[in-house]
Design an enzyme around this catalytic site. Structure first.
Site, PDB file in Angstrom:
ATOM      1  N   GLU A  50      -1.052  -9.292  -0.152  1.00 18.79           N
ATOM      2  CA  GLU A  50      -1.884  -9.878  -0.003  1.00 18.79           C
ATOM      3  C   GLU A  50      -3.180  -9.930  -1.382  1.00 18.79           C
ATOM      4  O   GLU A  50      -3.922 -10.330  -1.564  1.00 18.79           O
ATOM      5  CB  GLU A  50      -2.562  -8.160   1.400  1.00 18.79           C
ATOM      6  CG  GLU A  50      -1.678  -8.754   2.203  1.00 18.79           C
ATOM      7  CD  GLU A  50      -2.558  -7.449   3.433  1.00 18.79           C
ATOM      8  OE1 GLU A  50      -2.173  -6.421   2.503  1.00 18.79           O
ATOM      9  OE2 GLU A  50      -2.872  -7.643   3.863  1.00 18.79           O
TER      10      GLU A  50
ATOM     11  N   ALA B 154       0.857  -1.125   0.106  1.00 15.05           N
ATOM     12  CA  ALA B 154      -0.059   0.016  -0.121  1.00 15.05           C
ATOM     13  C   ALA B 154       0.554   1.187  -0.080  1.00 15.05           C
ATOM     14  O   ALA B 154       1.805   1.067   0.521  1.00 15.05           O
ATOM     15  CB  ALA B 154      -0.613  -0.214   0.906  1.00 15.05           C
TER      16      ALA B 154
ATOM     17  N   GLU C 177       4.855  -5.347   6.856  1.00 22.79           N
ATOM     18  CA  GLU C 177       4.004  -3.855   7.998  1.00 22.79           C
ATOM     19  C   GLU C 177       4.696  -3.683   9.109  1.00 22.79           C
ATOM     20  O   GLU C 177       4.572  -2.525   9.692  1.00 22.79           O
ATOM     21  CB  GLU C 177       1.977  -4.407   7.724  1.00 22.79           C
ATOM     22  CG  GLU C 177       1.549  -4.214   6.429  1.00 22.79           C
ATOM     23  CD  GLU C 177       2.646  -5.131   5.670  1.00 22.79           C
ATOM     24  OE1 GLU C 177       3.029  -6.601   6.321  1.00 22.79           O
ATOM     25  OE2 GLU C 177       1.304  -5.675   5.288  1.00 22.79           O
TER      26      GLU C 177
ATOM     27  N   GLY D 144       0.696  -4.707   0.805  1.00 23.60           N
ATOM     28  CA  GLY D 144      -0.569  -5.233   0.375  1.00 23.60           C
ATOM     29  C   GLY D 144      -0.463  -5.595  -1.357  1.00 23.60           C
ATOM     30  O   GLY D 144      -0.704  -6.569  -1.812  1.00 23.60           O
TER      31      GLY D 144
END
Ligand code: DAK
Length: 258
Positions: A112, A64, A132, A109
């Site tokens: 993910e 992200a 993260e 992300g």
């Protein structure tokens, strides 16, 4: 669209995350574009398989967008996480099989998003991580759930709690990816798989992936009931007849999606 390139070839639609200057990091605009394009694909009878990949050979998606996340309040972070989960669930729930062609960094992300796909092919230079915790947060787009379902609690904890990077070969040993190919070949290998899948009965593929996804979410008994109903629904289709008839006639099936 500014950040997602859409290419249709035969019955395969390829989505390319195209923000190479930030290693294809996902920002809100990209999530909005992804949601829109997934809504279109979900009802597109001419797309039988979807491939997702990143622009360039360095990154699939490097996570992200850290710059965008930095100033978020807890309330905004909650909204961002819910929205990311919602969009990735749409990817998982697409009726068509989705293949991730992982051509470099698949971090945070990005990992993910790959986990929300049905199949994963990595090039030899791919790197995986849920880093993260090293940014003071945790995976927010479903990674704690999907990684745990895929690898089990012990391996998911090892990756998420340490945030360590692993190579494509290590990801393959763990079962995180289905295949590793040479540098630069992830997308062509994914396309080869996609063409094979596109020749199979689309309704049966949808029923199969929905049945498997259902099992991951609910107790076994309910999963078996769902499997039975998905299984039996195939019997209302011409493709089921074609598949079985061609088997008995010792010829190649021609599936029409009906
Ligand atoms: N976000 C924004 N920009 C990024 C980025 C990212 N994730 N990753 C790379 N970039 C940008 C860099 O800032 C740099 O930009 P400029 O400096 O040129 O303007 C450019 O891409 C090239 O990156 P580098 O110069 O760093 O390239 P290197 O080859 O040296 O290193 C790298 C490549 C992938 C190892 C490195 O860029 C890196 O470590 N990137 C960050 C990877 C990372 O930590 N990713 C995880 C992000 S966290 C949540 C919701 C969601 C999430 C968490 C919580 N909730 C709301 C609860 C998800 C979190 C994440 O995904």
């Amino acid at each position: 669209m500014a950040y997602i390139l859409v290419k249709k070839e035969e019955q395969v639609t390829t989505l390319t995350f195209n923000r190479p200057e930030a290693l294809n990091a996902i920002n809100t605009e990209m999530l909005l574009e992804l949601e829109n394009v997934l809504d279109t694909i979900a009802t597109d009878p001419n797309t039988r398989v979807v491939i997702v990949t990143g622009a360039g050979e360095k990154a699939f998606i490097a996570g992200a967008d850290i710059k965008e996340m930095l100033p978020l309040s807890p309330e905004e972070a909650f909204k961002f996480s819910c929205y990311g989960q919602h969009v990735l669930q749409k990817l998982t729930d697409l009726p068509q099989p989705v293949i991730a062609a992982i051509n470099g960094y698949a971090l945070g992300g990005g990992c993910e998003l790959a986990l929300a796909c049905d199949l994963r092919i990595a090039s030899a230079n791919a790197v995986f991580s849920q880093p993260e915790v090293s940014l003071g947060v945790i995976p927010g787009f479903g990674g704690t759930q999907r990684l745990t379902q895929l690898l089990g609690i012990a391996k998911a904890k090892e990756l998420i709690l340490t945030g360590k990077k692993i190579t494509a070969d290590e990801a393959y040993s763990l079962g995180l990816v289905h295949k590793v190919v040479a540098y630069g070949l992830a997308q062509s290998a994914a396309y080869e798989w996609a063409v094979n899948l596109a020749n199979l009965a689309p309704f049966a593929l949808t029923q199969a992936k929905q049945a498997i996804n259902y099992n991951a979410q609910l107790l076994l008994e309910q999963g078996l009931q769902a499997e039975a109903s998905y299984f039996s629904a195939c019997f209302a289709t011409a493709d089921q007849k074609e598949g079985m008839e061609s088997f008995l006639a010792k010829r190649k099936p021609v599936f029409t999606g009906k």
